[in-house]
Structure formats: C-alpha cells, structure tokens
Design an enzyme around this catalytic site. Structure first.
Site, PDB file in Angstrom:
ATOM      1  CE1 TYR A  56      -3.141  -2.698  -0.093  1.00  0.00           C
ATOM      2  CE2 TYR A  56      -3.428  -2.397   2.686  1.00  0.00           C
ATOM      3  CZ  TYR A  56      -4.173  -3.395   1.498  1.00  0.00           C
ATOM      4  OH  TYR A  56      -4.678  -3.947   1.703  1.00  0.00           O
ATOM      5  CG  HIS A 132      -1.616  -8.656  -0.412  1.00  0.00           C
ATOM      6  ND1 HIS A 132      -1.129  -7.569   0.023  1.00  0.00           N
ATOM      7  CD2 HIS A 132      -3.376  -8.621  -0.392  1.00  0.00           C
ATOM      8  CE1 HIS A 132      -2.279  -6.307   0.249  1.00  0.00           C
ATOM      9  NE2 HIS A 132      -3.454  -6.926  -0.093  1.00  0.00           N
ATOM     10  CB  SER A 210     -13.987  -3.995  -0.226  1.00  0.00           C
ATOM     11  OG  SER A 210     -13.133  -4.021  -0.889  1.00  0.00           O
ATOM     12  CG  LEU A 212     -18.686   0.492   4.116  1.00  0.00           C
ATOM     13  CD1 LEU A 212     -18.757   1.458   4.489  1.00  0.00           C
ATOM     14  CD2 LEU A 212     -20.357  -0.237   4.445  1.00  0.00           C
ATOM     15  N   GLY A 215     -17.126   1.695  -0.866  1.00  0.00           N
ATOM     16  CA  GLY A 215     -17.740   3.034  -1.132  1.00  0.00           C
ATOM     17  C   GLY A 215     -18.779   3.245  -1.577  1.00  0.00           C
ATOM     18  CB  ALA A 219     -26.745   5.989   0.081  1.00  0.00           C
TER      19      ALA A 219
END
Length: 333
Positions: A56, A132, A210, A212, A215, A219
C-alpha cells in the site's frame, strides 16, 4: 466497542480500520496530521484492529502506508492489534490505473518481507500476518511452513490468508493453524459465504475487506466524475460507472429506507448486517475522513435481529444491482 475473537485467541474490536486508502487506490494521500487525527478518533471510538500491507503505497513511496502507520500508531502499539500482508507486487509495466498483481508466496520472499514490514511499522512483531494473494506456483504448504517459522521466531503471533478457497485454507491450516482469512465481502459481493461452514469447523475468523463495496454502500456517490482523480481505482470499478450508478438506484433507495427505519445510515446498516451474520466476522472499512470513521465505528451500536438479517438476505437475492469490483487482476509471474 464490543470485542470479537479471531481464530482461537486473537481479540479485536468488532469493527476494524482498513488503512489502505490513506496511501493507495483512492486518489488522495493522507498527510501525517490527517492520519494522526483519524487514528486518534478510531482509538477513541474503541477500535483496536488496524490493517495495512507492504504494497500500500504511492508511485514515489511504494511502502508509504506502513511507514505512515509506523509513526502514527507508535503511541498506541501496546493497545492495538496490528495486521499486515506480504506476497504480492504490482506489475509496474502496466499502464492501467488498477495495476495487475503478481503473487509471490515463496518462503524466502515472506521471510524478507516481514523484516521490512517490522522496520517500517516500528515494532518487533505483528499480531496478524497474511499472505496477500495465493501464489498458484508455490504449494501453500511451503508458504504455511514459512509462517510457522516466523511464529516460532516471535516475529508474528498469528497468520492468515487473503482471497483463499476452502481447499487452500484446509491445506494451509494442516501445516500451521490459520487465525483468519481476509476476503472481499459486502452486500454486493457474497461469494465467500460458502466458506462459513469450513471456518466454523476449523475455528477461523473472517476479516471482511471492502465491506461497503468500495464506498458505494454509503449511498453518497452520484456521478462517475467524482472518481476521475489520478490513481483513483473507483474510476475503473463497475459499480461507479454511470451505468452502474443507474443500475443501483433502486438498491440504494431501499438501503436508505432500511436505514431510516433503524435511525441509522446505509453504511451502518451494511456493517451491522455483516456483524449480525456470524460472530467471527470483523469488517475493516477504510476511510480518510474523521466523520466517516465515526459513522462506521458507531455501526457497532446498531443491532439487527436474525429475522431482519434473513429479510435483508432475501431482498439481496433479487433486488437489481450492478456488477461490483471483484479485485485486481492476478497476473502470472
């Protein structure tokens, strides 16, 4: 915040913090001051579980996230569970925003990676260390054997697998008991629910990344143009195309109505649903924003009954929704 146990004995907060977005994939990199404020708020909200990885980073600093967290988490190190990952690198020749991944599960790679991560994270051990992605060219038994050696050396206390299948989990667990898998999981991506029986059988936790749907389940996004910053992976995700956003209108309207009934937000309902599914699931939503972090952490206060979960599951089975990002392409060595 309530705690949960991954595997046999790794106690973590009910909701963790995925730290990738502070450095990677979302177009904007956090400053140290922003990261300090975010981490302080997470600690204040009762979060004890922080997740990063050696890859990352940014084009200028490929290990930016571990370095950032090494500095920012140092005052809290004895109060938290710190997880990182090894075993992949990006195909830097690729010109796509979302560069393909090249797995490398060789024992020598894992042993070299842990030393770099410990140095960057300013700690003498990791509480949880994942491979990973699974390297299909290296027997998982060899990877597990390397993790076992790291545990014997005290460099890690627990280990796990990311995006792993049942067969891989069983083979790895037979060599060195696995504490957790970290797989993609959300209301829009439920493929790994098929692993629940084996996780329960072997007493392995499920860390959901992840949760959500990158993202979407907040909403709050309404136009693809919001993701056109350089380096923002969402610009290439199907759920954020103009077509995808249109396909998801009915789904997100239903989410908003569901949230209103519980005096919550769509994101909180998404996380609460996940937590109510199984006692060994721990979502790790990521964010760079303090207010969004507070919203996510307070999802632990939203309780759904099993009847409510069943009703949501039934709706998810037939309500229209777009395809969702399924992960970076895995490229052969």
């Amino acid at each position: 915040m309530n705690k949960r146990v991954l595997g046999k004995d790794l106690e973590v907060s009910e909701i963790g913090l995925g730290c990738m977005g502070m450095s990677h994939a979302y177009g904007t990199v956090s400053t140290q001051k922003e990261a300090e404020e975010l981490i302080a708020k997470a600690i204040d909200e009762g979060c004890t579980f922080f997740d990063t990885a050696e890859v990352y980073g940014t084009a200028e600093d490929p290990h930016h996230n571990e370095k950032l967290l090494g500095e920012v988490l140092r005052p809290y190190r004895n109060k938290i569970v710190l997880a990182s990952k090894c075993g992949i690198r990006f195909d830097e020749i690729a010109t796509t925003v979302n560069k393909p991944l090249i797995p490398d599960g060789r024992p020598e790679t894992i042993k070299a990676s842990i030393d770099g991560s410990l140095q960057r994270l300013r700690t003498d051990h990791l509480d949880l260390y994942y491979i990973h992605r699974i390297d299909q060219t290296v027997p998982i038994e060899e990877t597990a054997g390397a993790m076992k050696e790291l545990m014997e050396q005290g460099k890690i206390t627990h280990w796990g697998l990311s995006e792993a299948s049942e067969e891989t989990i069983r083979r790895a667990h037979s060599i060195c008991p696995v504490t957790a898998i970290q797989n993609r999981y959300s209301m829009m991506y439920r493929d790994y629910e098929k692993l629940f029986p084996v996780l329960e059988e072997l007493k392995i936790g499920f860390v959901a990344f992840s949760p959500l749907a990158n993202g979407l389940l907040t909403a709050d996004y309404h136009s693809h143009a919001e993701f056109e910053r350089p380096g923002d992976y969402r610009s290439a995700m199907p759920q954020f195309t103009e077509e995808g956003l249109k396909e998801n209108e009915k789904f997100l309207l239903w989410m908003k109505q569901l949230a209103e009934e519980k005096n919550a937000t769509p994101a909180q309902i998404s996380l609460a649903w996940m937590s109510a599914k199984k006692p060994y699931i721990v979502p790790i939503p990521g964010t760079r924003k303090v207010d969004r972090l507070e919203e996510n952490m307070k999802a632990s206060e939203i309780k759904l009954t099993q009847d409510e979960v069943k009703s949501i599951d039934e709706m998810l089975g037939y309500i229209p929704m777009s395809q969702v990002f399924g992960g970076s392409k895995i490229q052969k060595k």
